[in-house]
Design a protein around this motif. Structure first.
Motif, PDB file in Angstrom:
ATOM      1  N   TYR A 101      -3.637   9.502  10.845  1.00 39.90           N
ATOM      2  CA  TYR A 101      -4.510   8.349  10.646  1.00 39.90           C
ATOM      3  C   TYR A 101      -5.941   8.797  10.387  1.00 39.90           C
ATOM      4  CZ  TYR A 101      -7.068   4.030  11.562  1.00 39.90           C
ATOM      5  OH  TYR A 101      -7.917   2.956  11.450  1.00 39.90           O
ATOM      6  N   GLU A 102      -6.393   9.812  11.136  1.00 40.48           N
ATOM      7  CA  GLU A 102      -7.742  10.356  10.925  1.00 40.48           C
ATOM      8  C   GLU A 102      -7.916  10.870   9.497  1.00 40.48           C
ATOM      9  OE1 GLU A 102      -9.180  13.541  13.539  1.00 40.48           O
ATOM     10  OE2 GLU A 102      -8.383  12.392  15.232  1.00 40.48           O
ATOM     11  N   ILE A 103      -6.885  11.539   9.011  1.00 41.04           N
ATOM     12  CA  ILE A 103      -6.963  12.163   7.684  1.00 41.04           C
ATOM     13  C   ILE A 103      -6.849  11.133   6.563  1.00 41.04           C
ATOM     14  CG2 ILE A 103      -5.762  13.715   6.073  1.00 41.04           C
ATOM     15  CD1 ILE A 103      -4.972  15.416   8.520  1.00 41.04           C
ATOM     16  N   THR A 104      -5.887  10.217   6.723  1.00 39.60           N
ATOM     17  CA  THR A 104      -5.551   9.340   5.598  1.00 39.60           C
ATOM     18  C   THR A 104      -5.993   7.890   5.778  1.00 39.60           C
ATOM     19  OG1 THR A 104      -3.410   8.663   6.511  1.00 39.60           O
ATOM     20  CG2 THR A 104      -3.464  10.714   5.215  1.00 39.60           C
ATOM     21  N   GLY A 105      -6.256   7.483   7.022  1.00 41.12           N
ATOM     22  CA  GLY A 105      -6.602   6.083   7.265  1.00 41.12           C
ATOM     23  C   GLY A 105      -5.375   5.183   7.284  1.00 41.12           C
ATOM     24  N   PHE A 106      -4.197   5.787   7.252  1.00 35.88           N
ATOM     25  CA  PHE A 106      -2.955   5.022   7.235  1.00 35.88           C
ATOM     26  C   PHE A 106      -2.261   5.130   8.577  1.00 35.88           C
ATOM     27  CE2 PHE A 106       1.568   4.359   6.370  1.00 35.88           C
ATOM     28  CZ  PHE A 106       1.543   3.255   5.537  1.00 35.88           C
ATOM     29  N   MET A 112       0.845  -1.197   0.000  1.00 35.86           N
ATOM     30  CA  MET A 112       0.000   0.000   0.000  1.00 35.86           C
ATOM     31  C   MET A 112       0.886   1.255   0.000  1.00 35.86           C
ATOM     32  SD  MET A 112      -2.691   1.162   2.954  1.00 35.86           S
ATOM     33  CE  MET A 112      -3.396   2.816   2.918  1.00 35.86           C
ATOM     34  N   PRO A 113       0.658   2.141  -0.966  1.00 34.69           N
ATOM     35  CA  PRO A 113       1.479   3.362  -0.988  1.00 34.69           C
ATOM     36  C   PRO A 113       1.150   4.250   0.200  1.00 34.69           C
ATOM     37  CG  PRO A 113      -0.257   3.495  -2.636  1.00 34.69           C
ATOM     38  CD  PRO A 113      -0.340   2.124  -2.021  1.00 34.69           C
ATOM     39  N   ILE A 114       2.115   4.974   0.665  1.00 35.22           N
ATOM     40  CA  ILE A 114       1.911   5.872   1.800  1.00 35.22           C
ATOM     41  C   ILE A 114       1.232   7.148   1.326  1.00 35.22           C
ATOM     42  CG2 ILE A 114       3.093   7.268   3.534  1.00 35.22           C
ATOM     43  CD1 ILE A 114       5.166   5.021   3.661  1.00 35.22           C
ATOM     44  N   PRO A 115       0.101   7.511   1.961  1.00 36.31           N
ATOM     45  CA  PRO A 115      -0.609   8.709   1.526  1.00 36.31           C
ATOM     46  C   PRO A 115       0.203   9.972   1.797  1.00 36.31           C
ATOM     47  CG  PRO A 115      -1.925   7.395   3.075  1.00 36.31           C
ATOM     48  CD  PRO A 115      -0.531   6.852   3.090  1.00 36.31           C
ATOM     49  N   MET A 116       0.263  10.826   0.797  1.00 36.62           N
ATOM     50  CA  MET A 116       0.950  12.099   0.956  1.00 36.62           C
ATOM     51  C   MET A 116      -0.039  13.132   1.483  1.00 36.62           C
ATOM     52  SD  MET A 116       4.024  11.705   0.329  1.00 36.62           S
ATOM     53  CE  MET A 116       5.400  11.392  -0.747  1.00 36.62           C
ATOM     54  N   LEU A 117       0.478  14.134   2.130  1.00 40.50           N
ATOM     55  CA  LEU A 117      -0.369  15.178   2.694  1.00 40.50           C
ATOM     56  C   LEU A 117      -0.384  16.407   1.793  1.00 40.50           C
ATOM     57  CD1 LEU A 117       0.910  14.929   6.348  1.00 40.50           C
ATOM     58  CD2 LEU A 117      -1.317  14.194   5.534  1.00 40.50           C
ATOM     59  N   THR A 118      -1.530  17.037   1.694  1.00 43.60           N
ATOM     60  CA  THR A 118      -1.622  18.301   0.977  1.00 43.60           C
ATOM     61  C   THR A 118      -1.171  19.430   1.895  1.00 43.60           C
ATOM     62  OG1 THR A 118      -3.851  18.760   1.746  1.00 43.60           O
ATOM     63  CG2 THR A 118      -3.647  17.437  -0.261  1.00 43.60           C
ATOM     64  N   ASP A 119      -1.035  20.627   1.347  1.00 46.51           N
ATOM     65  CA  ASP A 119      -0.645  21.784   2.161  1.00 46.51           C
ATOM     66  C   ASP A 119      -1.611  22.006   3.314  1.00 46.51           C
ATOM     67  OD1 ASP A 119       1.575  22.310   0.675  1.00 46.51           O
ATOM     68  OD2 ASP A 119       0.622  23.817  -0.578  1.00 46.51           O
TER      69      ASP A 119
END
Ligand SMILES: [Zn+2]
Length: 100
Positions: free
Chosen positions: A52-57, A1-8
């Protein structure tokens, strides 16, 4: 599973938590004398919970979050908070600290 990147926008939420967590690790290690690995295993990090809240990761190492920030710039300097010039920069142009 790719690691989710964060937006600004997401980063603006995570960043202050991450700074607090970074300080927490530092003071915990100074007080207890444990290594980084043990500090990471022992402490709970608000930045990781928010991530985790934002991305589920599930990310357990707050230091890794710096690298999950999607940006044209490099990550922020862990010493002074200045943005590194490129994602591949090996040291901070502002204060000279090397990127861990
Ligand atoms: Zn710096």
């Amino acid at each position: 599973m790719p690691i989710p990147m964060l937006t600004d926008e997401e980063w603006e939420v995570i960043r202050p938590l991450l700074w607090a967590d970074t300080k927490k690790i530092k003071s915990y290690r100074e007080e207890s004398g444990v290594g980084l690995r043990e500090a990471l295993d022992t402490l709970r990090f608000r930045a990781c919970e928010k991530y985790y809240e934002i991305t589920g990761f599930r990310e357990t190492n707050p230091n890794a979050l710096w690298h999950h920030y999607l940006s044209l710039y490099g990550p922020e300097c862990i010493n002074c908070g200045h943005l590194l010039r490129t994602p591949k920069a090996s040291y901070c142009a502002n204060c000279g600290a090397s990127k861990n």
